[in-house]
Design a protein around this motif. Structure first.
Motif, PDB file in Angstrom:
ATOM      1  N   ARG A   1      32.048  -2.107 -21.476  1.00  0.00           N
ATOM      2  CA  ARG A   1      31.055  -2.237 -22.506  1.00  0.00           C
ATOM      3  C   ARG A   1      29.703  -1.867 -22.296  1.00  0.00           C
ATOM      4  NH1 ARG A   1      27.288  -4.259 -25.729  1.00  0.00           N
ATOM      5  NH2 ARG A   1      26.658  -6.367 -24.611  1.00  0.00           N
ATOM      6  N   LEU A   2      29.526  -0.492 -22.704  1.00  0.00           N
ATOM      7  CA  LEU A   2      27.876  -0.121 -22.634  1.00  0.00           C
ATOM      8  C   LEU A   2      26.882  -0.621 -23.510  1.00  0.00           C
ATOM      9  CD1 LEU A   2      29.830   2.069 -20.916  1.00  0.00           C
ATOM     10  CD2 LEU A   2      27.998   3.730 -21.713  1.00  0.00           C
ATOM     11  N   PRO A   3      25.692  -0.473 -23.162  1.00  0.00           N
ATOM     12  CA  PRO A   3      24.760  -0.844 -24.103  1.00  0.00           C
ATOM     13  C   PRO A   3      24.866  -0.772 -25.657  1.00  0.00           C
ATOM     14  CG  PRO A   3      23.594  -0.464 -22.092  1.00  0.00           C
ATOM     15  CD  PRO A   3      25.032   0.194 -22.017  1.00  0.00           C
ATOM     16  N   LEU A   4      24.341  -1.539 -26.457  1.00  0.00           N
ATOM     17  CA  LEU A   4      24.410  -1.166 -27.756  1.00  0.00           C
ATOM     18  C   LEU A   4      23.647   0.040 -28.177  1.00  0.00           C
ATOM     19  CD1 LEU A   4      24.244  -4.695 -29.436  1.00  0.00           C
ATOM     20  CD2 LEU A   4      26.363  -3.354 -29.051  1.00  0.00           C
TER      21      LEU A   4
ATOM     22  N   MET B   1      45.224  -0.482 -28.545  1.00  0.00           N
ATOM     23  CA  MET B   1      45.431  -1.273 -27.498  1.00  0.00           C
ATOM     24  C   MET B   1      44.423  -2.087 -27.031  1.00  0.00           C
ATOM     25  SD  MET B   1      48.141  -2.189 -25.310  1.00  0.00           S
ATOM     26  CE  MET B   1      48.461  -2.497 -23.670  1.00  0.00           C
ATOM     27  N   VAL B   2      43.141  -1.488 -26.862  1.00  0.00           N
ATOM     28  CA  VAL B   2      42.203  -2.005 -26.118  1.00  0.00           C
ATOM     29  C   VAL B   2      41.406  -3.024 -26.890  1.00  0.00           C
ATOM     30  CG1 VAL B   2      41.511   0.063 -24.794  1.00  0.00           C
ATOM     31  CG2 VAL B   2      40.423  -0.111 -27.020  1.00  0.00           C
ATOM     32  N   ASP B   3      41.493  -3.000 -28.469  1.00  0.00           N
ATOM     33  CA  ASP B   3      41.272  -4.207 -29.019  1.00  0.00           C
ATOM     34  C   ASP B   3      41.525  -5.533 -28.927  1.00  0.00           C
ATOM     35  OD1 ASP B   3      39.775  -2.090 -30.296  1.00  0.00           O
ATOM     36  OD2 ASP B   3      41.013  -1.917 -32.110  1.00  0.00           O
ATOM     37  N   PHE B   4      42.888  -5.636 -28.400  1.00  0.00           N
ATOM     38  CA  PHE B   4      43.543  -7.010 -28.198  1.00  0.00           C
ATOM     39  C   PHE B   4      43.022  -7.531 -26.947  1.00  0.00           C
ATOM     40  CE2 PHE B   4      46.562  -4.413 -30.946  1.00  0.00           C
ATOM     41  CZ  PHE B   4      46.561  -5.413 -31.900  1.00  0.00           C
ATOM     42  N   LEU B   5      42.354  -6.936 -26.063  1.00  0.00           N
ATOM     43  CA  LEU B   5      41.740  -7.344 -24.676  1.00  0.00           C
ATOM     44  C   LEU B   5      40.192  -7.585 -25.069  1.00  0.00           C
ATOM     45  CD1 LEU B   5      43.765  -5.539 -22.384  1.00  0.00           C
ATOM     46  CD2 LEU B   5      44.156  -7.849 -22.977  1.00  0.00           C
TER      47      LEU B   5
ATOM     48  N   TYR C   1      29.961  -9.002 -27.279  1.00  0.00           N
ATOM     49  CA  TYR C   1      28.663  -8.329 -27.692  1.00  0.00           C
ATOM     50  C   TYR C   1      27.517  -9.459 -28.095  1.00  0.00           C
ATOM     51  CZ  TYR C   1      32.271  -5.011 -28.917  1.00  0.00           C
ATOM     52  OH  TYR C   1      33.389  -4.198 -28.622  1.00  0.00           O
ATOM     53  N   TYR C   2      27.596 -10.561 -27.663  1.00  0.00           N
ATOM     54  CA  TYR C   2      26.546 -11.589 -27.536  1.00  0.00           C
ATOM     55  C   TYR C   2      26.049 -11.731 -26.364  1.00  0.00           C
ATOM     56  CZ  TYR C   2      29.018 -12.131 -31.991  1.00  0.00           C
ATOM     57  OH  TYR C   2      29.738 -12.028 -33.244  1.00  0.00           O
ATOM     58  N   HIS C   3      26.626 -11.452 -25.232  1.00  0.00           N
ATOM     59  CA  HIS C   3      26.181 -11.485 -23.905  1.00  0.00           C
ATOM     60  C   HIS C   3      25.486 -10.249 -23.319  1.00  0.00           C
ATOM     61  CE1 HIS C   3      27.561 -15.446 -23.673  1.00  0.00           C
ATOM     62  NE2 HIS C   3      28.676 -15.184 -24.061  1.00  0.00           N
ATOM     63  N   HIS C   4      24.849 -10.295 -22.275  1.00  0.00           N
ATOM     64  CA  HIS C   4      24.595  -8.881 -21.709  1.00  0.00           C
ATOM     65  C   HIS C   4      25.523  -8.040 -21.329  1.00  0.00           C
ATOM     66  CE1 HIS C   4      22.491  -6.236 -18.605  1.00  0.00           C
ATOM     67  NE2 HIS C   4      21.447  -6.616 -19.312  1.00  0.00           N
ATOM     68  N   TYR C   5      25.266  -6.705 -21.673  1.00  0.00           N
ATOM     69  CA  TYR C   5      26.436  -5.699 -21.487  1.00  0.00           C
ATOM     70  C   TYR C   5      27.103  -5.860 -20.024  1.00  0.00           C
ATOM     71  CZ  TYR C   5      23.133  -2.539 -19.220  1.00  0.00           C
ATOM     72  OH  TYR C   5      21.960  -2.022 -18.592  1.00  0.00           O
ATOM     73  N   VAL C   6      26.380  -6.044 -19.040  1.00  0.00           N
ATOM     74  CA  VAL C   6      27.026  -6.173 -17.578  1.00  0.00           C
ATOM     75  C   VAL C   6      27.945  -7.334 -17.150  1.00  0.00           C
ATOM     76  CG1 VAL C   6      26.366  -6.404 -15.101  1.00  0.00           C
ATOM     77  CG2 VAL C   6      24.830  -5.001 -16.623  1.00  0.00           C
ATOM     78  N   VAL C   7      27.424  -8.454 -17.850  1.00  0.00           N
ATOM     79  CA  VAL C   7      28.316  -9.699 -17.847  1.00  0.00           C
ATOM     80  C   VAL C   7      29.677  -9.476 -18.669  1.00  0.00           C
ATOM     81  CG1 VAL C   7      28.583 -12.018 -18.303  1.00  0.00           C
ATOM     82  CG2 VAL C   7      26.306 -11.061 -17.416  1.00  0.00           C
ATOM     83  N   SER C   8      29.300  -8.823 -19.872  1.00  0.00           N
ATOM     84  CA  SER C   8      30.438  -8.691 -20.583  1.00  0.00           C
ATOM     85  C   SER C   8      31.522  -7.594 -20.130  1.00  0.00           C
ATOM     86  CB  SER C   8      30.021  -7.955 -22.226  1.00  0.00           C
ATOM     87  OG  SER C   8      29.222  -9.052 -22.873  1.00  0.00           O
ATOM     88  N   SER C   9      30.906  -6.496 -19.572  1.00  0.00           N
ATOM     89  CA  SER C   9      31.674  -5.602 -18.991  1.00  0.00           C
ATOM     90  C   SER C   9      32.578  -6.159 -17.799  1.00  0.00           C
ATOM     91  CB  SER C   9      30.908  -4.465 -18.194  1.00  0.00           C
ATOM     92  OG  SER C   9      30.228  -3.635 -19.434  1.00  0.00           O
ATOM     93  N   VAL C  10      31.934  -7.191 -16.880  1.00  0.00           N
ATOM     94  CA  VAL C  10      32.910  -7.743 -16.073  1.00  0.00           C
ATOM     95  C   VAL C  10      33.795  -8.638 -16.488  1.00  0.00           C
ATOM     96  CG1 VAL C  10      32.606  -9.366 -14.003  1.00  0.00           C
ATOM     97  CG2 VAL C  10      30.851  -7.638 -14.260  1.00  0.00           C
ATOM     98  N   MET C  11      33.508  -9.281 -17.411  1.00  0.00           N
ATOM     99  CA  MET C  11      34.620 -10.200 -18.030  1.00  0.00           C
ATOM    100  C   MET C  11      36.037  -9.355 -18.503  1.00  0.00           C
ATOM    101  SD  MET C  11      33.551 -12.866 -16.919  1.00  0.00           S
ATOM    102  CE  MET C  11      34.845 -13.724 -17.436  1.00  0.00           C
ATOM    103  N   ARG C  12      35.457  -8.449 -19.701  1.00  0.00           N
ATOM    104  CA  ARG C  12      36.500  -7.592 -20.099  1.00  0.00           C
ATOM    105  C   ARG C  12      37.218  -6.922 -18.879  1.00  0.00           C
ATOM    106  NH1 ARG C  12      34.758  -3.500 -24.456  1.00  0.00           N
ATOM    107  NH2 ARG C  12      34.015  -5.413 -25.369  1.00  0.00           N
TER     108      ARG C  12
END
Length: 514
Positions: free
Chosen positions: A476-479, A276-280, A286-297
């Motif tokens: 998304r946590l850091p890689l 389910m989470v894959d569709f969102l 994974y190409y932006h900073h993890y904080v920015v990606s987490s907020v957008m997600r």
């Protein structure tokens, strides 16, 4: 090869080249694009052979080069035995291009329909297949349904060989496996499985193989056929296969232990299991900073619930639960609805249905005018409906919020599922109010807990909850913190990092002697 029965004589080719050509013409209905060139060697009068191909499927340059190559082959000193001449040609061609032999008409027809050239020899009951299929296809372009600001711009094409190339170019490892099969009794569509050995779970790979082998259908035209035929819950409209036009997204799925299904003739590649989470999620996370990606997600998940609940909540509050609305807002809503002749449910249903028609029209219209028609149509119809007193201004705002939120869902199949559930929740809200909305949500959650994607629970790793595996779901946590692949999907090689033994200060490496 001896023919033991009439059935066998109908299966294997004859030593008489004229008989074989006559049967081939009859079976193909004397199609005009079947090219049959009968040739008698100038150097060996006893050698009669024919090359056969389908003009629309072969590469003309390959055919011309093949003809010039064969012209250089001297049969003068060859034996009068056709089998020996066949072996000479069989040994000569592999150095120039792919070739193989065959004995039966079924293999001969499959080769012709794949774009290969077939050579028949008079007096010989076997034939030679030489690769000559055309490579013409749409060039590699930017995906139209998965646009990104940062990241690779390459997209899959309708040519399955090019799609395999795009994946292999990113995974330079001998563990990458490709398994081809043919599905469709009439279309004979090529379907490929791709996975990484040891990273993909063997039980999942075998289950997918078994399901594909059980498919019985006349044709496969797109990956959606595969998804509908082998999904776990065939009556669920929630997607359990993730389709993608981006090679980097598919490669990321393979690195997690998932399996890719490629279908010849479509630019979408399926990956499974799909949670389910894959569709969102999108590759750009994974190409932006993890904080920015987490907020957008997080905003994407919020858009999912807004699309699902905003119209139903508005209907329930204005119809049954006016006491929950602030007084000033309630007075404003009552003033707007004073001249509206319809109840809130019918009002919302009318606007939502109108918007869905405009959305569909925008997709089907020519690309140059489609967006303009949908946007202008929505503005004009909405404003005219408010001025005519058919709907209230608040309802236009509600529908606009819902529409904008639906566009934030990155996967089109999941967006379609949410749109259908939204109408069901609107109906429950119009009949039972918030009680009906909560009951509908409970049924939806129970259904999500029930369905699986190739034996893997759909809500993994939330339900069932897997400790330590929620590092790449809503946030998304850091890689560097995601050192292990998802449990339940990956195989024996579950570590994302290569284990290295640190060297102590007393064990310094010695310089290499040259």
């Amino acid at each position: 090869m001896k023919k033991s029965s009439k059935t066998d004589s109908a299966t294997y080719i004859s030593k008489d080249i004229n008989e074989n050509i006559t049967r081939l013409k009859d079976d193909f209905g004397h199609s005009s694009d079947i090219i049959i060139n009968c040739i008698k060697s100038d150097n060996n009068k006893d050698l009669i052979w024919a090359n056969i191909y389908i003009k629309s499927l072969v590469d003309r340059n390959t055919i011309n080069n093949l003809s010039s190559e064969l012209a250089e082959l001297n049969f003068k000193d060859c034996s009068t035995e056709p089998d020996i001449n066949f072996d000479i040609l069989m040994n000569y061609l592999p150095g120039l291009r792919d070739s193989k032999g065959g004995f039966d008409f079924e293999s001969l027809y499959a080769a012709l329909l794949s774009g290969d050239t077939v050579f028949l020899f008079d007096g010989c009951d076997k034939f030679l297949i030489v690769a000559s299929e055309t490579d013409e296809s749409r060039s590699i372009e930017e995906p139209t349904s998965q646009t990104v600001i940062r990241g690779p711009k390459e997209g899959f094409t309708e040519n399955i060989n090019i799609n395999i190339l795009l994946i292999r170019k990113r995974i330079k490892n001998i563990a990458l496996r490709v398994e081809n099969m043919t599905i469709g009794s009439i279309t004979k569509t090529t379907v490929s499985l791709m996975y990484i050995d040891k990273i993909a779970k063997e039980e999942i790979v075998q289950e997918i193989r078994n399901r594909l082998d059980r498919i019985e259908i006349d044709g496969i035209l797109e990956g959606g056929y595969i998804e509908e035929l082998i999904k776990d819950d065939r009556y669920s409209f929630f997607p359990t296969f993730l389709s993608s036009e981006k090679p980097d997204s598919v490669v990321a799925a393979l690195l997690e232990g998932k399996v890719a299904i490629l279908v010849d003739g479509t630019s979408y590649v399926l990956t499974v299991p799909a949670l389910m989470v894959d569709f969102l999620q999108v590759s750009e996370d994974y190409y932006h900073h993890y904080v920015v990606s987490s907020v957008m997600r997080f905003f994407r998940f919020a858009a999912f619930f807004l699309t699902l609940l905003v119209p139903a909540t508005y209907i329930a509050l204005t119809t049954f639960h006016q006491e929950m609305i602030p007084t000033l807002l309630l007075v404003s809503l009552a003033a707007q609805r004073e001249g509206v002749p319809f109840p809130a449910f019918f009002e919302a249903l009318l606007m939502e249905a109108t918007f869905e028609i405009l959305r569909e029209a925008g997709i089907r219209m020519p690309r140059a005018i489609g967006p303009a028609i949908s946007i202008v149509g929505a503005l004009v119809l909405g404003q005219a409906a408010v001025e005519a007193g058919i709907i209230s201004a608040a309802m236009v705002i509600i529908v606009s919020i819902t529409a904008i939120s639906s566009f934030a869902i990155p996967n089109y199949e999941m967006s379609n599922a949410v749109r259908l559930i939204r109408f069901a929740l609107m109906f429950l809200a119009g009949v039972l109010g918030l009680y009906g909305v909560f009951m509908g949500l409970m049924v939806m959650v129970l259904h999500l807990c029930k369905i699986k994607s190739v034996t893997v629970p759909y809500l993994t790793p939330i339900a069932p909850r897997i400790k330590g595996m929620n590092r790449d779901t809503i946030l998304r946590l850091p890689l560097w913190k995601m050192k292990r692949r998802p449990m339940g999907i990956s195989g024996t090689d579950a570590s994302r990092v290569e284990e290295k033994n640190p060297v102590s200060s007393s064990q310094k490496s010695k310089p290499e002697l040259r």
